[in-house]
Design an enzyme around this catalytic site. Structure first.
Site, PDB file in Angstrom:
ATOM      1  CD  GLU A   1      71.333  25.232  55.294  1.00 34.20           C
ATOM      2  OE1 GLU A   1      71.697  26.433  56.008  1.00 34.20           O
ATOM      3  OE2 GLU A   1      70.940  24.211  56.057  1.00 34.20           O
TER       4      GLU A   1
ATOM      5  N   GLY B   1      53.892  31.318  41.703  1.00 38.79           N
ATOM      6  CA  GLY B   1      53.651  31.722  42.978  1.00 38.79           C
ATOM      7  C   GLY B   1      53.364  30.965  43.953  1.00 38.79           C
TER       8      GLY B   1
ATOM      9  NE  ARG C   1      59.487  35.130  36.980  1.00 37.78           N
ATOM     10  CZ  ARG C   1      58.366  34.270  36.109  1.00 37.78           C
ATOM     11  NH1 ARG C   1      59.201  33.185  35.369  1.00 37.78           N
ATOM     12  NH2 ARG C   1      57.232  35.294  35.624  1.00 37.78           N
ATOM     13  N   GLY C   2      63.112  32.232  35.143  1.00 33.30           N
ATOM     14  CA  GLY C   2      63.244  32.858  33.305  1.00 33.30           C
ATOM     15  C   GLY C   2      62.991  33.383  33.006  1.00 33.30           C
TER      16      GLY C   2
ATOM     17  NE  ARG D   1      63.300  29.120  30.753  1.00 35.13           N
ATOM     18  CZ  ARG D   1      63.995  28.616  32.087  1.00 35.13           C
ATOM     19  NH1 ARG D   1      64.832  27.335  31.155  1.00 35.13           N
ATOM     20  NH2 ARG D   1      63.021  27.851  32.447  1.00 35.13           N
TER      21      ARG D   1
ATOM     22  CG  ASP E   1      63.432  38.828  35.113  1.00 27.65           C
ATOM     23  OD1 ASP E   1      62.510  38.836  34.108  1.00 27.65           O
ATOM     24  OD2 ASP E   1      63.473  39.277  36.102  1.00 27.65           O
TER      25      ASP E   1
END
Length: 793
Positions: free
Chosen positions: A92, A58, A25-26, A30, A28
C-alpha cells in the site's frame, strides 16, 4: 516463520491489530537506528510490529507477515544499503512513511545499481514478485519521507517520526478534555464488562441523563481500545440528532467507510440496503463500534445489520433512555451500565478546576463553591459551565448565581445552563444561537466572515464563548457544542414564538420552512434558514423570498428558483446552494452584500447561470465551487476584488482560470482540487502578494488524459507562504495524499510541510516529475519563479 503472537507479545494483546509495521534490514539497522525508533514508538503508546526474525534473504513474503502488513495503519520502511536483498513488500504505497538511511532516493527509485542489482538476482526466482517491487520502489520518492546519513544524529529525526506517526493516527482518536474527574473507576468498570480478551461478542449500554458524561466515558474507552482494533473502529456521534437530519443512511455510509477504509465506498440508497451491507461487512471483521446517543432500539439493528457479528467484536451504546433495547429478535444480550452523577467530592473538584483555574480558593470562596456544587446534582456539564462562568468574578456575582440556582429544581438542567447564556451580550448570544442551529461540526472560518460583516465582533465573542464553556474549537478548526447546550439554544429560538415558526429568528426544520413559504405574511424576523430538500425537489419564487426581509444566511439543497430576484437577496451575507436541479428559471440572482458564496454539486450547463452571482458581488470574501461539473472557465474576477479565499474542487470540466485572478490582491488561500481537465495555470497567480496558501491537488495528468485512465491522480503541490518570515524564507512542500486522504479526508487537512530555504531550490526542483504535462509544468514553474523572487520583508 515463528508464531506472530509470540514474537509481538510485548506490544499488545494477542489478536490485536498493529498501528505501524516497521520494515528494515536487520544487519544494517537492527541494533542502532531501528531499535531506537521502535522503542520510541512503543514508548509513545503506538502498537508496532517488527519482524524479530528479520527479513530473510530471498524469500517470498507469506501468510502471517502479510496479514500484519495489511492490518497495520502505517508502513515505515527503513531503506538502507542492503534493504533490497531482503524479503519485503510495499503493498500500500499510499500508507508508507519512508526513511532513507544512508541511501539516496535515487537508489531506491532504481536509478543506481545499489538496489537494481539485487532485484536482478531475485528476478531469476520470483519474476512476478520483483515486478511488483520495481513498480512500488519507483513511486516511493513521490512520498514525503526522511533522509538520514549514517553519521548524522538520529535523536531529532526519531522524534519527528514519532510526532508524524501520532499525527497520522489521530484519524480514529476522539478529542477529550484534559480536565477529567471521577472517570477512572467508571472506565475500569466498563472495561471489565467489555472483557476485551474474551472471544465472544459484547454490547454494552451506558445510560443516564444528558450532560452526565456518557459520551466522554465512551470516548475515553474508545481511545484506549483503538490500538487493539487498528483500522476497524467507528465512533458514530449524536445519532439522535443526526438521524433527524438525514435519517440513518449517512450514518450507515460513515460506518462502512470507517470499517472498509475505501474512498469509493458505495452510496447507500435506503436504510434497508444499508442494514444489509453493514451486516455483510461486520460479520467478517472484528470491530469496535460506538453508537452515541441512541434514542430508539431499531437504530441499533439498522446500523449493525441482522447478521451475526464477528467474534471479538465490541459495541458500546450510549443513551438517555434506560429502556432502549434493540428490537425483538436481536441476537445479542445488551449489558447495561448506569451512569451516576458525580459524588460530592469529585463534583467539587471538577467545579473548582474551572472556577479557580488551578489556584487555591480562599475560605469564603470555598464555602460558596461547596454551596453551589450542592445545587447542581453532580452533573459534570453544569459544573463545567457554571464554574467557567464564575472564573475571576467578584463575590457578589457568586452569591447572586447561588441564589438563582437555589430557586431551580435540581433536575432542571436547561435552566441552570441558561445562566451562562444570560451572561453573554447581544452579539455573543447571536453567535451562540447561530452555532447551535447551523454550525456544530462546521469549520469556523466562513462563519467568522459572516459575523464580522454583521458586526457581531466574532473574534472576541468566540473567545468569551470558549472561556464560558458553551463551545469548543476542535483541532480541525470546527465548532463543538454539547448536545444539552445545543438543545438549549434551539429551545430558546423555539420560544421566540411557540406557535408560529415564521416569527422565529432561525429555521432549520425543512417541514417548518416549507409551510412558512406557502403563507403570504411577512417574515421579517427570520434571519437564517437551512432548507434540505433531499427527499423531493423544492422551488422558491421571488415573491416568497421577498417576504424574508432580514435574511442574512440562506442554505439550500435540492432547491431551485423562479422569477426576478433583483430585490430578494439584498441582505444575504452567506448563500450556500447544494444540488440545485438542472432547470433554472431565475434572473438577476445576485447580491451586493454577499460575503460567503458556496455552490456545490452543480450541473448547470451554461456558465452564465453560475456567474450571474458575481455581477454585483463587490463584498465577496469567500468563493467555493465544488463538484460544479458544467463550469468550463472561471469568471472575470475583477467584479470581486475583495476575495480572500477561493476553492475550485472537483470541477471536472474546468479548463481555464481567468488571468484576472492576478487582480485579487487580498487573496490569501487558493485551493484547486480534482480539476482534471485544467491544462494550464495563469502565471499571474505568482504575483498574488497576500497569498499564504496555494494547494494544487489531483489535477491534470498527461498520462490519464492520453490513456483515458479513470484513476485519480495522486500528486499534491502545497505552497505555504509566511510574509512575517525573513526575506525569501517560506514553506514549500510537494506530497501525495496519504491513506487518510484516499479514504475521504478533505484535501489539505492532513498536509505535512517542511521548511526549506527557497534560495537553495530552483523552481524545477519544486515540481513533481512525470505527473504533470509539460504545458502544466511550465505554468507551475512560472508561478514558482514569481514566488521565489518575491520580497517577503
Amino acid at each position: 516463520m515463528a508464531n506472530l503472537e509470540a514474537r509481538t507479545s510485548s506490544v499488545g494483546a494477542p489478536g490485536g491489530e498493529y498501528q505501524v509495521f516497521l520494515s528494515f534490514r536487520g544487519a544494517d539497522t537492527r541494533y542502532g537506528f531501528t531499535d531506537c525508533l521502535y522503542h520510541a514508538l512503543v514508548g509513545a503508546g503506538i502498537r508496532v510490529f517488527r519482524d524479530e526474525d528479520e527479513l530473510r534473504v530471498g524469500e517470498v513474503i507469506g501468510g502471517e507477515l502479510l496479514r500484519a502488513i495489511d492490518d497495520s495503519i502505517l508502513y515505515i520502511p527503513v531503506f538502507s544499503q542492503n534493504y533490497a536483498t531482503s524479503k519485503w513488500c510495499l503493498r500500500e504505497i499510499a500508507r508508507i512513511l519512508p526513511i532513507f538511511f544512508d541511501v539516496e532516493p535515487d537508489d531506491v527509485k532504481l536509478k543506481t545499481s545499489l538496489y537494481k542489482d539485487s532485484l536482478l538476482e531475485h528476478e531469476k526466482r520470483f519474476p512476478e514478485e520483483v515486478k511488483a517491487r520495481r513498480k512500488a520502489l519507483v513511486k516511493v520518492d513521490e512520498i514525503k519521507g526522511w533522509n538520514l546519513k549514517k553519521d548524522e544524529g538520529q535523536g531529532q529525526l526519531i522524534k519527528w517520526v514519532v510526532e508524524e506517526v501520532l499525527d497520522k493516527l489521530k484519524i480514529k482518536h476522539k478529542p477529550v478534555t484534559e480536565r477529567l474527574v471521577g472517570l477512572t473507576g467508571l472506565v475500569e468498570d466498563v472495561m471489565k464488562l467489555l472483557d476485551i480478551d474474551s472471544g465472544d461478542v459484547r454490547l454494552i449500554k451506558i445510560h443516564g441523563m444528558g450532560g452526565i458524561g456518557k459520551t466522554t466515558l465512551a470516548k475515553v474507552i474508545f481511545n484506549q481500545l483503538t490500538p487493539q482494533f487498528g483500522k476497524r473502529c467507528s465512533f458514530l456521534e449524536d445519532i439522535r440528532e443526526e438521524s433527524k437530519k438525514d435519517g440513518l443512511v449517512k450514518l450507515q455510509e460513515k460506518l462502512l467507510s470507517d470499517i472498509v477504509h475505501s474512498r469509493a465506498i458505495e452510496k447507500i440508497p435506503d436504510t434497508d440496503y444499508g442494514m444489509r451491507r453493514t451486516g455483510e461487512i461486520l460479520c467478517n471483521k472484528r470491530v469496535l463500534i460506538v453508537l452515541d446517543d441512541i434514542d430508539r432500539g431499531e437504530q441499533i439493528e439498522k446500523l449493525l445489520g441482522k447478521y451475526s457479528l464477528h467474534p471479538g467484536t465490541r459495541i458500546i451504546v450510549t443513551t438517555r433512555d434506560r429502556s432502549v433495547l434493540p428490537i425483538k429478535g436481536f441476537k445479542y444480550t445488551v449489558l447495561p451500565y448506569p451512569m451516576e452523577e458525580l459524588n460530592f467530592n469529585h463534583a467539587l473538584q471538577l467545579f473548582e478546576r474551572h472556577a479557580f483555574g488551578g489556584l487555591s480558593p480562599s475560605d469564603d470562596q470555598h464555602v460558596l463553591a461547596r454551596a453551589i456544587v450542592s445545587t447542581t446534582g453532580g452533573l459534570p456539564l453544569a459544573l463545567e459551565v457554571i464554574g467557567s462562568l464564575l472564573y475571576q468574578k467578584p463575590k457578589a456575582i457568586w452569591s447572586e448565581t447561588l441564589d438563582k440556582l437555589r430557586e431551580m429544581p435540581e433536575k432542571e438542567v436547561q435552566r441552570k445552563l441558561k445562566i451562562s447564556y444570560d451572561m453573554l451580550d447581544d452579539y455573543q448570544q447571536q453567535i451562540f444561537l447561530d452555532i447551535a442551529c447551523f454550525f456544530i461540526n462546521e469549520d469556523k472560518t466562513n462563519a467568522i466572515y459572516m459575523w464580522t460583516d454583521c458586526r457581531f465582533f466574532p473574534e472576541g465573542g468566540i473567545d468569551v464563548l470558549i472561556s464560558l464553556s458553551p463551545i469548543k474549537i476542535l483541532d480541525n478548526n470546527k465548532f463543538w457544542m454539547h448536545d444539552q447546550l445545543r438543545d438549549l439554544g434551539r429551545e430558546m429560538v423555539h420560544k421566540e414564538s411557540l406557535t408560529d415558526p415564521g416569527e422565529r429568528s432561525r429555521l432549520w426544520i425543512s417541514k417548518d420552512i416549507l409551510e412558512i413559504l406557502r403563507t403570504k405574511e411577512s417574515k421579517k424576523k427570520v434571519q437564517a434558514f437551512d432548507l434540505d430538500g433531499k427527499a423531493s425537489p423544492n422551488l422558491i419564487t421571488n415573491e416568497q423570498l421577498e417576504r424574508f426581509g432580514s435574511l442574512r444566511f440562506l442554505k439550500l439543497c435540492n432547491t431551485t428558483f423562479v422569477g426576478d430576484f433583483s430585490e430578494c437577496l439584498s441582505k444575504i451575507v452567506w448563500f450556500s446552494w447544494h444540488s440545485p436541479p438542472q432547470s433554472f428559471w431565475a434572473v438577476n440572482m445576485h447580491s451586493r452584500n454577499i460575503v460567503v458564496l458556496e455552490l456545490s454539486d452543480n450541473h448547470f450547463t451554461d456558465d452564465s447561470e453560475v456567474w450571474s452571482f458575481f455581477k454585483m458581488a463587490t463584498k465577496l470574501k469567500v468563493l467555493a465551487l465544488k463538484w460544479c461539473f458544467g463550469i468550463t472557465r472561471t469568471p472575470d474576477f475583477s467584479k470581486c476584488l475583495m476575495l480572500e479565499r477561493l476553492t475550485l474542487e472537483r470541477c471536472d470540466n474546468l479548463t481555464e482560470i481567468d488571468c484576472s485572478i492576478g487582480r485579487l490582491k487580498y487573496l490569501i488561500d487558493l485551493n484547486i482540487n480534482g480539476c482534471l481537465r485544467l491544462e494550464e495555470l495563469p502565471k499571474e497567480i505568482g504575483g498574488l502578494e497576500k497569498l499564504k496558501r496555494f494547494s494544487l491537488t489531483d489535477c491534470y495528468r498527461e498520462e490519464a488524459k492520453m490513456e483515458g485512465d479513470a484513476k485519480e491522480p495522486d500528486t499534491e503541490v502545497l505552497l505555504q507562504f509566511h510574509p512575517s518570515a525573513s526575506s525569501r524564507d517560506h514553506e514549500i512542500s510537494e506530497e501525495p495524499p496519504l491513506d487518510n486522504v484516499r479514504e475521504g479526508t478533505p484535501p489539505g487537512e492532513e498536509n505535512h510541510t517542511t521548511e526549506q530555504d527557497s534560495s537553495s531550490l530552483s523552481p524545477d526542483e519544486l515540481v513533481p516529475p512525470r505527473t504533470f504535462s509539460d504545458r502544466f509544468k511550465t505554468c507551475l514553474v512560472s508561478i514558482l519563479e514569481c514566488v521565489c523572487n518575491r520580497d517577503f520583508s
